[in-house]
Design an enzyme around this catalytic site. Structure first.
Site, mmCIF file in Angstrom:
data_model
loop_
_atom_site.group_PDB
_atom_site.id
_atom_site.type_symbol
_atom_site.label_atom_id
_atom_site.label_comp_id
_atom_site.label_asym_id
_atom_site.label_seq_id
_atom_site.Cartn_x
_atom_site.Cartn_y
_atom_site.Cartn_z
ATOM 1 N N PHE A 172 31.386 49.673 33.987
ATOM 2 C CA PHE A 172 30.289 50.045 35.451
ATOM 3 C C PHE A 172 28.420 51.112 34.934
ATOM 4 O O PHE A 172 27.973 50.941 35.041
ATOM 5 C CB PHE A 172 31.377 51.029 36.723
ATOM 6 N N LYS A 196 31.127 38.133 34.009
ATOM 7 C CA LYS A 196 31.868 39.415 35.353
ATOM 8 C C LYS A 196 31.351 40.465 34.854
ATOM 9 O O LYS A 196 31.746 41.269 34.578
ATOM 10 C CB LYS A 196 33.807 39.126 34.401
ATOM 11 N N GLU A 199 33.357 45.077 38.776
ATOM 12 C CA GLU A 199 33.607 45.014 40.562
ATOM 13 C C GLU A 199 33.360 46.131 41.497
ATOM 14 O O GLU A 199 32.594 46.199 42.003
ATOM 15 C CB GLU A 199 35.687 44.847 40.601
ATOM 16 N N ARG A 200 32.538 47.378 40.702
ATOM 17 C CA ARG A 200 32.563 48.526 40.907
ATOM 18 C C ARG A 200 31.264 48.247 41.077
ATOM 19 O O ARG A 200 30.700 49.082 42.118
ATOM 20 C CB ARG A 200 32.134 49.526 39.279
ATOM 21 N N SER A 249 36.185 49.979 28.653
ATOM 22 C CA SER A 249 36.638 51.204 28.186
ATOM 23 C C SER A 249 37.999 50.434 26.393
ATOM 24 O O SER A 249 38.501 49.161 26.680
ATOM 25 C CB SER A 249 38.303 51.997 29.064
ATOM 26 N N CYS A 304 28.782 56.060 27.020
ATOM 27 C CA CYS A 304 29.468 55.853 25.831
ATOM 28 C C CYS A 304 28.835 56.921 24.739
ATOM 29 O O CYS A 304 29.939 57.022 23.594
ATOM 30 C CB CYS A 304 29.747 54.309 25.410
ATOM 31 N N GLU A 404 38.989 61.329 25.573
ATOM 32 C CA GLU A 404 36.882 60.659 26.430
ATOM 33 C C GLU A 404 37.611 60.933 27.272
ATOM 34 O O GLU A 404 37.982 60.288 28.278
ATOM 35 C CB GLU A 404 37.062 58.879 25.758
HETATM 36 P P1 NAD Z 1 37.139 49.520 32.003
HETATM 37 O O1 NAD Z 1 37.599 49.009 30.823
HETATM 38 O O2 NAD Z 1 37.360 50.070 32.960
HETATM 39 O O3 NAD Z 1 36.033 48.540 32.496
HETATM 40 C C1 NAD Z 1 35.227 46.895 31.360
HETATM 41 C C2 NAD Z 1 35.694 45.427 32.409
HETATM 42 O O4 NAD Z 1 36.861 45.572 32.162
HETATM 43 C C3 NAD Z 1 35.557 46.072 34.049
HETATM 44 O O5 NAD Z 1 34.727 44.070 33.951
HETATM 45 C C4 NAD Z 1 36.429 45.649 34.616
HETATM 46 O O6 NAD Z 1 37.523 44.847 35.534
HETATM 47 C C5 NAD Z 1 37.672 45.219 33.255
HETATM 48 N N1 NAD Z 1 38.950 45.542 33.504
HETATM 49 C C6 NAD Z 1 39.591 46.871 33.202
HETATM 50 N N2 NAD Z 1 40.758 47.384 32.966
HETATM 51 C C7 NAD Z 1 40.845 46.333 32.473
HETATM 52 C C8 NAD Z 1 42.245 45.756 32.082
HETATM 53 N N3 NAD Z 1 43.509 46.592 31.745
HETATM 54 N N4 NAD Z 1 43.241 44.670 31.467
HETATM 55 C C9 NAD Z 1 41.377 44.055 32.013
HETATM 56 N N5 NAD Z 1 40.372 44.007 31.981
HETATM 57 C C10 NAD Z 1 40.646 45.133 32.497
HETATM 58 O O7 NAD Z 1 35.747 50.488 31.768
HETATM 59 P P2 NAD Z 1 34.847 51.357 32.794
HETATM 60 O O8 NAD Z 1 35.571 52.533 33.610
HETATM 61 O O9 NAD Z 1 34.272 50.293 33.639
HETATM 62 O O10 NAD Z 1 33.438 51.720 31.787
HETATM 63 C C11 NAD Z 1 33.874 52.768 30.885
HETATM 64 C C12 NAD Z 1 33.923 52.738 29.583
HETATM 65 O O11 NAD Z 1 33.807 52.220 28.982
HETATM 66 C C13 NAD Z 1 33.845 54.363 28.809
HETATM 67 O O12 NAD Z 1 35.107 54.172 27.700
HETATM 68 C C14 NAD Z 1 32.975 54.078 27.891
HETATM 69 O O13 NAD Z 1 33.707 54.835 26.682
HETATM 70 C C15 NAD Z 1 33.111 52.598 27.452
HETATM 71 N N6 NAD Z 1 31.644 52.076 27.552
HETATM 72 C C16 NAD Z 1 31.539 51.483 25.854
HETATM 73 C C17 NAD Z 1 30.337 51.085 25.367
HETATM 74 C C18 NAD Z 1 30.190 51.158 23.792
HETATM 75 O O14 NAD Z 1 29.384 50.520 23.871
HETATM 76 N N7 NAD Z 1 31.082 51.321 23.164
HETATM 77 C C19 NAD Z 1 28.930 51.126 26.707
HETATM 78 C C20 NAD Z 1 29.406 51.473 27.850
HETATM 79 C C21 NAD Z 1 30.338 51.875 27.787
#
Ligand code: NAD
Length: 521
Positions: A172, A196, A199-200, A249, A304, A404
């Site tokens: 997101f 994909k 969704e937020r 994440s 991140c 984090e």
């Molecule tokens: P998230 O993992 O909750 O969601 C990311 C995607 O995965 C979404 O599309 C979501 O629908 C899906 N998802 C969520 N939980 C899932 C699960 N248990 N099983 C399968 N799919 C799932 O992440 P977020 O809250 O949207 O983003 C924040 C996180 O992303 C932070 O940890 C941040 O550090 C990380 N991030 C990393 C980078 C990088 O390049 N390293 C860049 C941006 C964000």
């Protein structure tokens, strides 16, 4: 805000792309070149993080819709992969111009759904745009290699070829930049792409898809589905999908890496972080304090590469009171309000989590030098706001250090010397980014060589590489072996075909069958 986005000045036809005109606006799917309503019976609300008013709804795509999207990608692959590289380049040359022309509208959508300030949202689009601009160099990036005369009359050369249907799963926090790390690079190489978005924050990806269609991408080359776990598992399991790019994440990234790899797919998985900024006593004090404040609290810490942990070495600890004063001057407000520095967090749950991590720090003995809980944002009392928060005296064993936080919270540790600071960082499981603030070249050199982190800034607080390089987070922040964008991005989305050919002159006829292993010597 939504009404202002829908007024006539907006060049994009938002209604067709993202929302229907019903009283509860709904996000469309993008399947086979059409923005279509979902038949799903399951929908999620999209709240504005500054107010928590529901501004739209997003469907959990049905199995049939997801299958239709992948089938569309599969059908489009043959002709798109055979389209001349110059034609694909032209699509992305037009695309980068359309993104530039619509940067303000894209930023408004980001602020509406994600909450970050408008200026920061423009930066989000701009960093993605740079990847699209880089994709326009595909005619050089996709060159193969040749070695003539490896033996008599024999040459070897390689082609870089697309791999098929690729998929991207986005988080997101960067609604434009991260999807733009994914489908433009995948598609310019000749692959078709299933996206994909988070969704937020689905709206920005929908606008980007409309612009790509306007730039001339043929139907089926990009398809978009919405959803959560079921959509993710569908992507991990569908045999037509050859590669998955994930950013988000650790729990999700590790699951996707394992499930996708088990199914024989390439997976690149960028995950969470805990980025340390090391402040040496010889650093430029004014710059360092400004950079730390900006990198810790910008985007409400939801980056991140946010510099969420500061290690003050030796005498530099005396600068902490000034850091606290400077942080107090940041204005917490809704992202579309003039002068806002720190916007809301993405959800009430995120706010509650960040506040509980702050409390855990206090409970475990840290000093709270600045407390952003209970911040009052006039006119936005229902928003998910947390103001800049600073905890000092933090120890590696504390929860607020180990997890984090992903909020506007800076945790401060102290070290006697550089070696101690490096050892702290190398013992932390994450390896996304780090920065050192110093005026001593030898110190900076030692740090860059000894710190075990994939992206390092020297007097640069957020060292996210430009797209001619790659995003090289390491250790607990990354799974896979080929990074996003740059040369590695092209490698991820292509496979190599190696051709060895022999053209003998007519008189050089073989005297008989060669049954031993050819050595080509
Ligand atoms: P998230 O993992 O909750 O969601 C990311 C995607 O995965 C979404 O599309 C979501 O629908 C899906 N998802 C969520 N939980 C899932 C699960 N248990 N099983 C399968 N799919 C799932 O992440 P977020 O809250 O949207 O983003 C924040 C996180 O992303 C932070 O940890 C941040 O550090 C990380 N991030 C990393 C980078 C990088 O390049 N390293 C860049 C941006 C964000």
């Amino acid at each position: 805000i939504l009404r202002s986005l829908l007024n006539k000045k907006v060049p994009l036809q938002l209604g067709r792309v993202c929302y229907s005109s019903s009283s509860v606006p709904t996000t469309k799917l993008f399947i086979d070149g059409k923005f279509v309503d979902s038949n799903s019976s399951e929908w999620l609300d999209i709240p504005n993080p500054a107010t928590n008013e529901v501004i739209g709804r997003v469907p959990i795509a049905t199995q049939g819709e997801m299958l239709a999207a992948v089938d569309s990608c599969s059908r489009a692959f043959h002709s798109w992969s055979e389209t001349s590289i110059l034609s694909r380049q032209q699509v992305f040359l037009r695309y980068q111009q359309l993104i530039k022309d619509n940067i303000k509208e894209l930023a408004k959508m980001i602020t509406l759904e994600q909450g970050k300030t408008l200026a920061d949202a423009e930066g989000d689009v701009f960093r993605g745009l740079q990847v699209v601009e880089h994709a326009c160099s595909i005619t050089s990036l996709m060159l193969g290699e040749t070695l003539p005369s490896i033996t008599r009359d024999m040459d070897t050369y390689t082609y870089r070829l697309p791999i098929g249907v690729c998929a991207g799963i986005a988080p997101f926090n960067f609604p434009a930049m991260i999807p733009l790390w994914m489908f433009p690079i995948g598609m310019v190489c000749g692959n078709t792409y299933l996206m994909k978005p988070s969704e937020r924050v689905p709206g920005c990806t929908m606008l980007l898809a409309k612009l790509l269609q306007d730039a001339g991408a043929p139907d089926g080359t990009l398809n978009i589905i919405h959803g959560q776990h079921a959509a993710v598992n569908f992507i991990c399991d569908h045999p037509a999908i050859k590669a998955i790019s994930f950013v988000g994440s650790n729990p999700a990234g590790e699951h996707i890496y394992e499930r996708g790899s088990k199914n024989g797919k390439r997976v690149q998985s960028n995950m969470g972080a805990k980025n340390h900024g090391v402040v040496m006593p010889d650093a430029n004090k004014e710059n360092t304090i400004n950079q730390l404040v900006g990198a810790a609290f910008g985007a409400a810490g939801q980056r991140c590469m946010a510099l969420s942990t500061a290690i003050f070495v030796g005498e530099s600890r005396q600068w902490v009171p000034e850091l606290v004063e400077r942080s107090k001057s940041l204005r917490v407000n809704a992202g579309d309000q003039p002068g806002a520095d720190v916007g809301p967090l993405i959800s009430p749950q995120a706010k509650a989590r960040v506040e509980s991590l702050i409390q855990s720090g206090v409970d475990e003995g840290a000093n709270i030098l600045l407390d952003g809980r209970n911040v009052n944002v006039k006119g936005y009392e229902s928003g998910n706001f947390v103001g800049p928060t600073i905890l000092s005296g933090v120890k590696p064993s504390m929860k607020c250090y180990k997890e984090e936080i992903f909020g506007p919270v800076l945790v401060i540790l102290e070290a006697e010397n550089l070696d101690e600071a490096i050892s702290l960082i190398n013992n932390n499981p994450y390896g996304n980014g780090t920065a050192i603030f110093t005026t001593n070249g030898a110190t900076a050199r030692k740090y860059t060589h000894e710190v075990d982190v994939g992206q390092i800034g020297v007097n640069v607080p957020i060292p996210v590489p430009l797209p001619m390089f790659s995003f090289t987070g390491s250790r607990g922040s990354f799974r896979g072996d080929t990074n996003f964008y740059g040369k590695q991005g092209i490698q991820f989305y292509t496979q190599i075909k190696t051709v060895t050919s022999q053209w003998k002159a007519e008189d050089a006829t073989l005297s008989g069958p060669a049954v031993t292993m050819p050595t080509m010597g």
